[in-house]
Write a protein that holds these residues in place. Structure first.
Motif, short mmCIF file in Angstrom:
data_model
loop_
_atom_site.label_atom_id
_atom_site.label_comp_id
_atom_site.label_asym_id
_atom_site.label_seq_id
_atom_site.Cartn_x
_atom_site.Cartn_y
_atom_site.Cartn_z
N ALA A 23 5.47 -9.21 -9.07
CA ALA A 23 4.94 -8.16 -8.47
C ALA A 23 4.78 -6.85 -6.69
O ALA A 23 4.88 -6.13 -7.30
CB ALA A 23 3.25 -7.94 -8.81
N ILE A 24 4.42 -7.57 -6.64
CA ILE A 24 4.37 -7.50 -4.52
C ILE A 24 6.14 -7.16 -4.62
O ILE A 24 6.58 -6.05 -3.99
CB ILE A 24 4.33 -8.31 -3.25
CG1 ILE A 24 2.33 -7.98 -3.60
CG2 ILE A 24 4.08 -7.70 -2.85
CD1 ILE A 24 2.22 -9.07 -3.16
N GLY A 25 7.00 -7.49 -5.04
CA GLY A 25 8.94 -7.63 -4.26
C GLY A 25 9.64 -6.49 -5.68
O GLY A 25 10.51 -6.00 -5.35
N TYR A 26 8.91 -6.28 -7.03
CA TYR A 26 9.17 -5.59 -7.81
C TYR A 26 10.33 -3.52 -7.23
O TYR A 26 10.93 -3.56 -7.97
CB TYR A 26 8.54 -4.91 -9.09
CG TYR A 26 9.46 -4.26 -10.23
CD1 TYR A 26 10.54 -4.80 -11.00
CD2 TYR A 26 9.18 -2.86 -10.51
CE1 TYR A 26 11.19 -4.42 -11.60
CE2 TYR A 26 9.68 -2.62 -11.28
CZ TYR A 26 10.55 -3.03 -11.98
OH TYR A 26 11.47 -2.17 -12.80
N PRO A 27 8.69 -3.07 -6.61
CA PRO A 27 8.86 -1.58 -6.15
C PRO A 27 10.18 -1.67 -5.08
O PRO A 27 11.41 -0.80 -4.79
CB PRO A 27 8.35 -1.54 -5.15
CG PRO A 27 6.77 -2.29 -6.76
CD PRO A 27 7.89 -3.55 -6.60
N SER A 28 10.35 -2.97 -4.29
CA SER A 28 11.17 -3.06 -3.32
C SER A 28 12.97 -2.97 -4.24
O SER A 28 13.87 -2.55 -3.94
CB SER A 28 11.19 -4.14 -1.98
OG SER A 28 10.21 -3.76 -1.84
N ASN A 35 19.28 2.90 -5.05
CA ASN A 35 19.99 3.13 -4.13
C ASN A 35 21.77 2.57 -4.04
O ASN A 35 21.86 3.42 -3.72
CB ASN A 35 19.08 2.61 -2.74
CG ASN A 35 19.52 2.90 -1.23
OD1 ASN A 35 20.08 4.01 -1.41
ND2 ASN A 35 19.31 2.73 -0.23
N ASN A 36 21.06 1.92 -4.62
CA ASN A 36 23.21 0.73 -4.73
C ASN A 36 24.08 1.86 -5.76
O ASN A 36 24.49 2.43 -5.79
CB ASN A 36 22.84 -0.69 -4.88
CG ASN A 36 22.69 -0.66 -4.42
OD1 ASN A 36 22.69 -0.50 -2.97
ND2 ASN A 36 22.89 -2.32 -4.39
#
Length: 155
Positions: A23-28, A35-36
């Motif tokens: 849940a913490i890493g999903y937005p990143s 961006n890619n």
């Protein structure tokens, strides 16, 4: 006697930790993915412009780029089969090199008159810039100078 394996409580704690980290890493991860995609779309535009420039020299004819907010077309303006060469309009007989729609959320703008430019069979073109912006406000500029050099700039 020793027991091997995990208890249900240990397994639930591990699943909770993995869920929390996801849940913490999903937005990143989602930001990196978008961006890619944005960078790939800019590079695709530059590649198509380079190929248009090469086609103009190879065929010794004008190659026109017509742009709108969500797409662009690149065609050889040679007046093939009774058309009018150099009229900046694609006749049905003139060869379409690229017709590309941008990915959702990307917007294309430019500072060329009538949202079009061309490469000629000789050295030289009208100088100007194309601007691509994503849904988060990030913007890149694709600059074409008078001798046809194409470069990308961050804005």
């Amino acid at each position: 006697m020793s027991k091997k394996g995990f208890t249900t409580m240990e397994m639930m704690i591990c699943i909770g930790i993995v869920g929390l980290l996801s849940a913490i890493g999903y937005p990143s991860i989602q930001y990196a993915y978008r961006n890619n995609e944005f960078r790939a779309e800019v590079l695709n535009l530059v590649s198509n412009l380079q190929r248009a420039k090469i086609a103009a020299v190879e065929q010794n004819s004008d190659v026109v780029i017509v742009m709108s907010a969500t797409k662009y077309q690149i065609f050889v303006d040679d007046g093939r089969d009774g058309g009018i060469a150099g009229d900046w309009l694609r006749q049905p007989q003139e060869k379409m090199l690229f017709a590309r729609s941008l990915l959702n959320g990307l917007v294309l703008s430019n500072n060329f008159s009538l949202s079009r430019t061309r490469f000629t069979g000789r050295v030289g073109t009208k100088a100007g810039s194309l601007f691509i912006q994503n849904q988060y406000g990030r913007q890149k500029s694709v600059v074409i100078n008078t001798v046809g050099r194409i470069r990308v700039e961050d804005l």
